[in-house]
Design an enzyme around this catalytic site. Structure first.
Site, short mmCIF file in Angstrom:
data_model
loop_
_atom_site.label_atom_id
_atom_site.label_comp_id
_atom_site.label_asym_id
_atom_site.label_seq_id
_atom_site.Cartn_x
_atom_site.Cartn_y
_atom_site.Cartn_z
N CYS A 126 53.55 46.09 3.57
CA CYS A 126 52.99 47.03 4.29
C CYS A 126 53.47 47.44 5.63
O CYS A 126 54.03 48.45 5.80
CB CYS A 126 51.52 47.18 4.20
SG CYS A 126 50.69 47.15 2.53
N ASP B 33 49.63 53.46 -0.72
CA ASP B 33 49.60 52.13 -0.55
C ASP B 33 49.69 51.22 -1.55
O ASP B 33 49.02 51.22 -2.33
CB ASP B 33 48.39 51.70 0.71
CG ASP B 33 48.61 50.56 1.37
OD1 ASP B 33 49.61 49.75 1.08
OD2 ASP B 33 47.50 50.32 2.10
N ASP B 34 51.06 50.65 -1.89
CA ASP B 34 51.33 49.57 -2.89
C ASP B 34 51.46 50.39 -4.30
O ASP B 34 51.23 49.91 -5.19
CB ASP B 34 50.09 48.67 -3.09
CG ASP B 34 50.05 47.49 -2.04
OD1 ASP B 34 50.78 47.63 -0.89
OD2 ASP B 34 49.29 46.86 -2.11
N ASP C 150 54.65 52.83 0.47
CA ASP C 150 55.15 51.66 1.42
C ASP C 150 55.80 50.77 0.69
O ASP C 150 56.78 50.36 1.19
CB ASP C 150 54.24 51.42 2.36
CG ASP C 150 52.96 50.79 1.51
OD1 ASP C 150 52.80 50.71 0.67
OD2 ASP C 150 51.83 50.18 2.33
N ASN C 151 55.30 50.31 -0.46
CA ASN C 151 56.00 49.30 -1.07
C ASN C 151 55.51 49.42 -2.63
O ASN C 151 54.61 50.11 -3.08
CB ASN C 151 55.78 47.96 -0.77
CG ASN C 151 54.39 47.69 -0.43
OD1 ASN C 151 53.96 47.76 0.88
ND2 ASN C 151 53.68 47.51 -1.43
#
Length: 566
Positions: free
Chosen positions: A104, A41-42, A339-340
């Site tokens: 997200c 995540d991130d 996700d990013n």
């Protein structure tokens, strides 16, 4: 009952012990490939996010293939450079893929559906933006690739971790809602946390506190994964998706890692702490130089993010070790991605994602599995909308019979793809968030801004709404973006000459190139399914609807405040 094992100290050795009586059964299995997707995540690439993931790079990247997307002018024909072995003495290269949206929930929706945001209609992290809403559940959940694996190919499916940001909200069914297609479900209520959270365990709420030994979420997800591997059927293939909180805020490290990286600070690349003079007004409003407090804050956050990733590294080691001990590793594809991306001080924006630049839209991608030669580097342009089609292809499901926009890159993994027949560009879409009410601490900014720091630097706004075509071809490494604002602001970058995206060349680039990129963006924003996969061709028969991505959005009120930001 299987999940009760999560709260005990599960180890790779216990996974091995649980397998001793099953070797015969495994030998008789059909050996249909299994798939594991580990989603962080991130997790950035440009800011060195993979540095602390030593075991992950060794166990997945070095044992399989990494994607660099590093095609640029002067490297020769793409077919010759798109797939090559890595020298044993070479410094490990980062692995990249692009995301369809740098936020997200839209990005996770693209992973699950294989669709661009204008087709799955998840626009931001709110219920109003369709993030885990009832509308999402009715329109998209049954068509996600895990649901198709379960329904069409008989896969056992397991999920653990963060799903979509608003999952578990009462307005959307609460934690009792288990998305279609999951055999075993351990879903985190709402957004990333490390302690004091609620899990939906097959639709039943399970609350966790702040005891590291029982509650640290990354470890709980690792243990849940091992429990699934021990208890699943040996006669059916499985798909396992593990979605960690790290390195998302609040950046809470495990106790044993709290003192790591104490001398580390965020990279001071050429785009660090400089003014985005020719960029969208939101970038121009950032104060340069940043305040000392902002720099201290982002450096501290940078260290904390790396510390949380050390537990992810442990999770990967446990899963790979368990698969090896069960004689299932050679029959399992393992994908590792995010996700990013993330930024820490670029163009004087302290901390966030949500921007169009490579540091926010490029993420890691490493894959190991059957028929993938170790130590490979691929420069094919892949996006997160391709993950679902690729996994379906692994399972023998015909992707062309789905509504997915992405393309299977299984032939790339197997070394069977000719670069000349692969795509040259992908679409990135983002719809900005902002409040109609001005921030009392920053009245001069006016309404429409969000994610504001104490020194009145805002990371998002209603009209931070854009669509981009990101092109990677032998003769071009370009990005073309249009904003949905009063002036239809345009940003264009030649990343061959300007890898840090310092200079917007929209007003100086050759008009013919500009028009071609505009046409390609038009085609991609109006595409669906097969028409999204056509390599670099604009089809005149497709009608371009400028508001397709931004349907229902009012014109923003922030524009009138831009002059105050100059």
């Amino acid at each position: 009952m299987w999940f009760k094992y999560v709260l005990t100290c599960v180890t790779v050795w216990s996974c091995y012990l649980g397998h001793l009586g099953e070797r015969g059964a495994l030998a008789k299995s059909s050996r249909t490939p299994n798939v594991v997707l580990i989603l962080t995540d991130d997790l950035d690439v440009a800011m060195g996010g993979l540095t602390s993931l030593k075991k992950t790079q060794k166990l997945i990247g070095d044992a399989g293939i990494t994607f660099t997307n590093a095609v640029s002018a002067g490297r020769g024909r793409q077919a010759e450079t798109a797939f090559r072995p890595r020298r044993d003495d070479a410094v490990p290269l980062p692995s990249f893929q692009f995301v369809a949206s740098p936020l997200c929930c839209p990005s996770r929706a693209s992973i699950l559906t294989g669709k661009y945001p204008h087709n799955h209609r998840v626009t931001n992290n709110t219920l109003e933006g369709n993030c885990s809403s009832v509308a999402w559940q009715k329109s998209e959940e049954a068509g996600t690739f895990p649901a198709l694996l379960n329904r069409l190919a008989g896969y056992q499916t397991f999920f653990a971790g963060k799903y979509l940001n608003q999952y578990g909200r009462a307005e959307a069914g609460g934690v009792e809602h288990v998305p279609v297609g999951w055999s075993h479900w351990v879903g985190l209520e709402k957004n990333s946390k490390y302690y004091n959270y609620t899990l939906s365990v097959n639709g039943k709420a399970e609350k966790h506190g702040d005891d590291y030994g029982k509650d640290y979420l990354t470890d709980v997800l690792a243990n849940a994964s091992l429990s699934f591997l021990r208890s699943k059927s040996s006669y059916k293939p499985f798909f396992m998706m593990v979605s960690t909180p790290a390195p998302h805020s609040p950046w809470t490290a495990a106790p044993q890692y709290r003192d790591r990286f104490n001398d580390t600070r965020a990279p001071r690349d050429p785009n660090f702490n400089i003014h985005g003079k020719d960029k969208h007004w939101l970038i121009r409003q950032a104060k340069t130089p940043m305040s000392n407090s902002s720099v201290r804050f982002l450096d501290d956050a940078f260290r904390k993010r790396w510390r949380t990733l050390l537990s992810v590294d442990d999770l990967v080691e446990k899963i790979v070790g368990c698969l090896r001990d069960r004689d299932e590793l050679d029959d399992t594809y393992i994908f590792f991605t995010s996700d990013n991306g993330y930024h820490t001080g670029q163009f004087s924006l302290p901390l966030d994602k949500r921007q169009l630049y490579d540091f926010d839209i490029r993420v890691p991608l490493m894959v190991r599995g059957p028929n993938i030669k170790a130590g490979q580097i691929s420069q094919f342009l892949v996006a997160n909308v391709d993950l679902g089609p690729t996994v379906l292809d692994v399972a023998g499901i015909n992707v062309s019979k789905t509504q997915m926009d992405g393309t299977s890159f299984l032939p790339v993994l197997n070394g069977q793809m000719n670069g000349s027949s692969w795509r040259s560009d992908i679409l990135v879409e983002y719809q900005g968030e902002g409040s109609d009410i001005s921030d009392p601490a920053c009245p001069l900014l006016g309404p429409g801004v969000s994610e504001c720091f104490p020194d009145c630097v805002c990371e998002d706004s209603f009209n931070n709404t854009y669509a981009c075509v990101r092109t990677l071809a032998p003769a071009a490494d370009l990005q073309y973006c249009e904003f949905d604002d009063d002036e239809v602001f345009v940003e264009v970058y030649n990343l061959t000459a300007d890898p840090f995206q310092l200079d917007n060349i929209a007003k100086t680039i050759d008009q013919e190139v500009l028009e071609k990129m505009n046409h390609r963006l038009m085609m991609l924003q109006s595409c669906a399914g097969q028409t999204c996969r056509t390599a670099g061709v604009y089809h005149a028969r497709f009608q371009f609807h400028p508001r397709r991505m931004f349907h229902g959005r009012r014109r923003q009120t922030v524009a009138r405040h831009r002059q105050k930001m100059k």
